[in-house]
Write an enzyme that holds these catalytic residues in place. Structure first.
Site, PDB file in Angstrom:
ATOM      1  CG  LEU A  40      -2.118  -0.773   1.619  1.00  0.00           C
ATOM      2  CD1 LEU A  40      -2.597  -0.799   2.823  1.00  0.00           C
ATOM      3  CD2 LEU A  40      -2.840  -0.832  -0.275  1.00  0.00           C
ATOM      4  N   GLY A  41       2.362   1.272   0.292  1.00  0.00           N
ATOM      5  CA  GLY A  41       2.726   2.419   0.079  1.00  0.00           C
ATOM      6  C   GLY A  41       4.217   2.726   1.412  1.00  0.00           C
ATOM      7  CD  GLU A  42       9.312   1.958   1.329  1.00  0.00           C
ATOM      8  OE1 GLU A  42      11.098   1.579   2.106  1.00  0.00           O
ATOM      9  OE2 GLU A  42      10.040   2.520   0.406  1.00  0.00           O
ATOM     10  N   GLY A  43       6.806   4.640   4.371  1.00  0.00           N
ATOM     11  CA  GLY A  43       6.933   5.876   4.997  1.00  0.00           C
ATOM     12  C   GLY A  43       8.295   5.852   5.575  1.00  0.00           C
ATOM     13  N   GLY A  44       8.276   6.549   6.748  1.00  0.00           N
ATOM     14  CA  GLY A  44       9.493   7.394   7.743  1.00  0.00           C
ATOM     15  C   GLY A  44       9.482   5.918   8.437  1.00  0.00           C
ATOM     16  CG  MET A  45       7.857   5.795  12.168  1.00  0.00           C
ATOM     17  SD  MET A  45       8.951   5.336  13.017  1.00  0.00           S
ATOM     18  CE  MET A  45       8.328   4.159  14.578  1.00  0.00           C
ATOM     19  CB  VAL A  57       1.195   0.582   4.623  1.00  0.00           C
ATOM     20  CG1 VAL A  57      -0.215  -0.398   5.464  1.00  0.00           C
ATOM     21  CG2 VAL A  57       1.687   0.927   6.012  1.00  0.00           C
ATOM     22  CE  LYS A 107       4.270   3.049  10.255  1.00  0.00           C
ATOM     23  NZ  LYS A 107       3.491   3.540  10.526  1.00  0.00           N
ATOM     24  CG  ASP A 138       2.723  13.546  11.229  1.00  0.00           C
ATOM     25  OD1 ASP A 138       3.594  14.517  10.689  1.00  0.00           O
ATOM     26  OD2 ASP A 138       3.041  12.189  10.809  1.00  0.00           O
TER      27      ASP A 138
END
Length: 675
Positions: A413-418, A421, A436, A531
């Protein structure tokens, strides 16, 4: 309704009134009583319940005030030094000073073993072991405790106890502050609710005695309290609201009564209270209504035709208009004009329906934006999220792979700093979830990261609201930590903005209102998001907005316990409030700044501040005043533009006081505005 329809209604009213006037009057009185009776009882219940809740609120407010004041006093270095090396009379002087500063009825101070050192209202009170009291015991364990107490069998007081920290943060004693529950509190509740209130205490024999009341002394009231007080305290202490529709005769009047319990710090019922409503006052409206109905019937018989015509027009026209608007809304047209006319009740209904159409219109605008995006992408509006392709790398999961023996990976689904997902199926429950995986380097860089992550997951699970994506579970497998969350089939607001550049005013207002509702639910649980940004806002195909990723959420007031480094700033700089960038203490208004940035970006297609480097961004946020949105996009209403600028104020006191207030402001400044 047409003229012929109105005439027909007029003749039916006239003939019915003229032919059976006596029967109509009698039937009207009977039907009115049957209709009003249920309403009266429901209103009595609501009034008594509001009174009960207000009593609890007032008591909680007093306790919080006492607790804050006591904690501040206990942290005074001079006081702590005196406690460690007390001289003759020092502790008594300190207890007297604390009682005066806190507005308390009395204050007690104990040493680290729970032995009383002084009591402000009893200067000669001897040392006594109090560690057996749940109130003192909790304070000696480092907690702030509170509860109800009874003195002299009929005096109620509420008390709080806070720990006193000595050197090396060792608990050196406790400070207990108590405040008497008297008639002034009862009168304050009555002024707010128009209900009478009686407080009672359970004496050493378990008998109920009146401690404070808004009613004059009365033997019948005392007997009622004595007979039912113990049961009220016991049943309410177990969660029952006490007797509903209980009657008590006081003087020459009859009252409806409902009760609640007052509990000690250990949870034992030590007393309670009664909320009382006068039966005569509640029924006075019906008696007046009966007289008016009789007079109206007689006058109506004399002026039947003219009266019938007026009634037909006043009732039928607004009702028909609302019916027509309802049919149009059912067909997807939310633009029907609603004119507030007719009787007050119908005007109120029309106003409520007008607000409903406004919100549906705003949400439809958001749905249209989504539909347009999907049509441009050639994707059917089937209510599913778009899968993304992630770059290859160590620790990636492939579709079809089973993780933790339970979660079947469907797509990224996506990728972030933490972390990363994935959309996954929970094979144990059959549910679709968002999985996640937390980056291992994110856990290694900070030795306290794991405990902080667990704490934050616990916080997020406390929030239950339709505009907040639920957090389900936290776990670890093969050294990989993961969090499971509600899967929301929709589109990230960030993606919408990338596609559209900016959103229509109606769509933006819908996002803002739903975002405020979500944050209001979180703030009511004492949690701030920290955030708020388009990446964390998902828009479902039906226009429902979901706030995601409370991954850096935290309580409004939390002792960090070494889990966050001093000066650590968490969040996304472009959406962070000045106080957050400066690492200062935060409150819910930091989220309102984020809402302001999001709405600004939705309306103008750009953020209020942009810079090439993080340092430059911080400088702009701290020093530059943003250009009002209506100067960037002229179609933005001035009122909405001013509200967003207010939310972006550098001083938090200049922003709306709460998410609920900002929601109300959004309703007010956008009523009747369609762009």
């Amino acid at each position: 309704m047409t003229a012929s329809g109105t005439s027909s209604l007029t003749w039916r009213i006239f003939l019915g009134a003229a032919g059976v006037v006596a029967a109509v009057l009698a039937a009207t009185m009977l039907l009115a009583w049957l209709s009003v009776r249920g309403t009266i009882w429901s209103e009595v219940d609501r009034s008594l319940d509001r009174t009960r809740q207000l009593v609890v609120t007032f008591l909680q407010g007093d306790r919080r005030s006492l607790a804050r004041g006591a904690a501040v006093f206990a942290q005074n270095p001079n006081f702590r030094a005196l406690l460690e090396n007390p001289g003759p009379g020092d502790m008594l002087d300190q207890s007297l000073e604390a009682a005066e500063l806190l507005g308390a009825s009395f204050v007690q101070i104990t040493d680290g073993q729970g032995v009383r050192l002084a009591r402000s209202d009893e200067p000669a009170a001897p040392p006594a072991p109090l560690a057996g009291s749940p109130l003192i015991a909790g304070a000696l364990q480092g907690e702030t405790t509170s509860g109800i107490g009874v003195a002299g069998d009929s005096t109620l007081f509420q008390a709080v106890a806070v720990p006193i920290l000595g050197g090396s943060n060792v608990i050196a004693g406790s400070l207990m502050a108590a405040k008497t529950i008297d008639s002034s509190l009862a009168r304050a509740v009555k002024r707010a609710t128009e209900s009478d209130v009686v407080f009672f205490a359970l004496d050493s024999a378990g008998q109920a005695r009146i401690a404070a009341s808004t009613l004059p002394p009365d033997a019948a009231l005392a007997a009622f309290v004595a007979a039912h007080g113990p049961d009220i305290a016991r049943d309410s202490g177990r969660g029952s609201p006490g007797p509903s529709h209980a009657h008590v005769d006081i003087g020459e009047g009859r009252y409806f009564a409902q009760g609640g319990a007052l509990l000690s710090a250990g949870g034992a019922p030590l007393g309670g209270f009664l909320a009382l409503r006068s039966r005569a006052v509640e029924l006075a409206g019906f008696r007046d209504l009966g007289v008016r109905i009789a007079l109206a019937g007689l006058v109506g018989l004399l002026l039947a035709f003219g009266f019938s015509w007026v009634v037909a027009r006043r009732i039928s026209r607004p009702v028909q208009a609302l019916a027509a608007a309802t049919h149009r809304a059912a067909e997807g047209d939310y633009g029907a004009p609603i004119e507030p006319e007719g009787p007050a009740e119908i005007r109120a209904l029309a106003e409520a329906f007008r607000v409903l159409l406004l919100e549906l219109r705003e949400k439809q605008s958001l749905v249209d934006v989504l539909r347009g995006r999907e049509e441009r992408r050639g994707v059917s509006q089937a209510g599913r999220a778009s899968a993304v392709t992630l770059p290859a790398g160590e620790g990636r999961l492939a579709p079809g792979q089973l993780f933790a023996g339970r979660y079947e990976v469907l797509s990224p689904l996506g990728e972030g700093g933490m972390g990363v997902v994935y959309k996954a199926r929970d094979r144990d429950l059959g549910d679709i979830v968002a999985l996640k995986l937390v980056r291992s380097e994110a856990m290694q860089v900070d030795p306290n990261a794991l405990e902080r992550l667990k704490d934050e997951v616990r916080l997020a699970r406390r929030i239950s609201h339709r505009n907040v994506a639920r957090t389900h579970d936290f776990g670890e497998t093969d050294g990989i930590y993961y969090v499971t969350m509600e899967y929301v089939a929709g589109t990230a607001l960030k993606e919408l903005l990338k596609t559209r550049g900016r959103l229509p005013v109606d769509a933006t207002v819908s996002v803002g209102k739903q975002l405020c509702r979500a944050l209001e639910a979180a703030h009511e649980q004492g949690i701030i998001h920290r955030d708020v940004k388009p990446q964390n806002i998902i828009v479902a195909p039906d226009g429902l907005v979901k706030v995601m990723d409370f991954g850096i959420a935290r309580p409004v007031h939390r002792a960090e316990k070494g889990m966050t480094a001093t000066g650590l700033v968490v969040g996304t700089p472009e959406y962070m409030a000045p106080e957050q960038l400066m690492g200062e203490a935060l409150d819910p208004r930091v989220d309102l700044y984020g809402v302001g940035v999001v709405l600004y970006e939705c309306l103008t297609g750009r953020r209020p501040h942009d810079a090439d480097t993080a340092m430059a961004m911080v400088t702009k946020v701290l020093t530059e005043r943003p250009v009002p949105p209506h100067e960037v996009a002229p179609e933005v209403p001035d009122g909405l533009s001013a509200l967003i600028v207010r939310a972006l104020a550098k001083e938090r006191d200049e922003r709306p006081r709460s998410a609920g207030e900002m929601y109300e402001e959004l309703v007010r400044v956008t009523e009747g505005v369609t762009v």
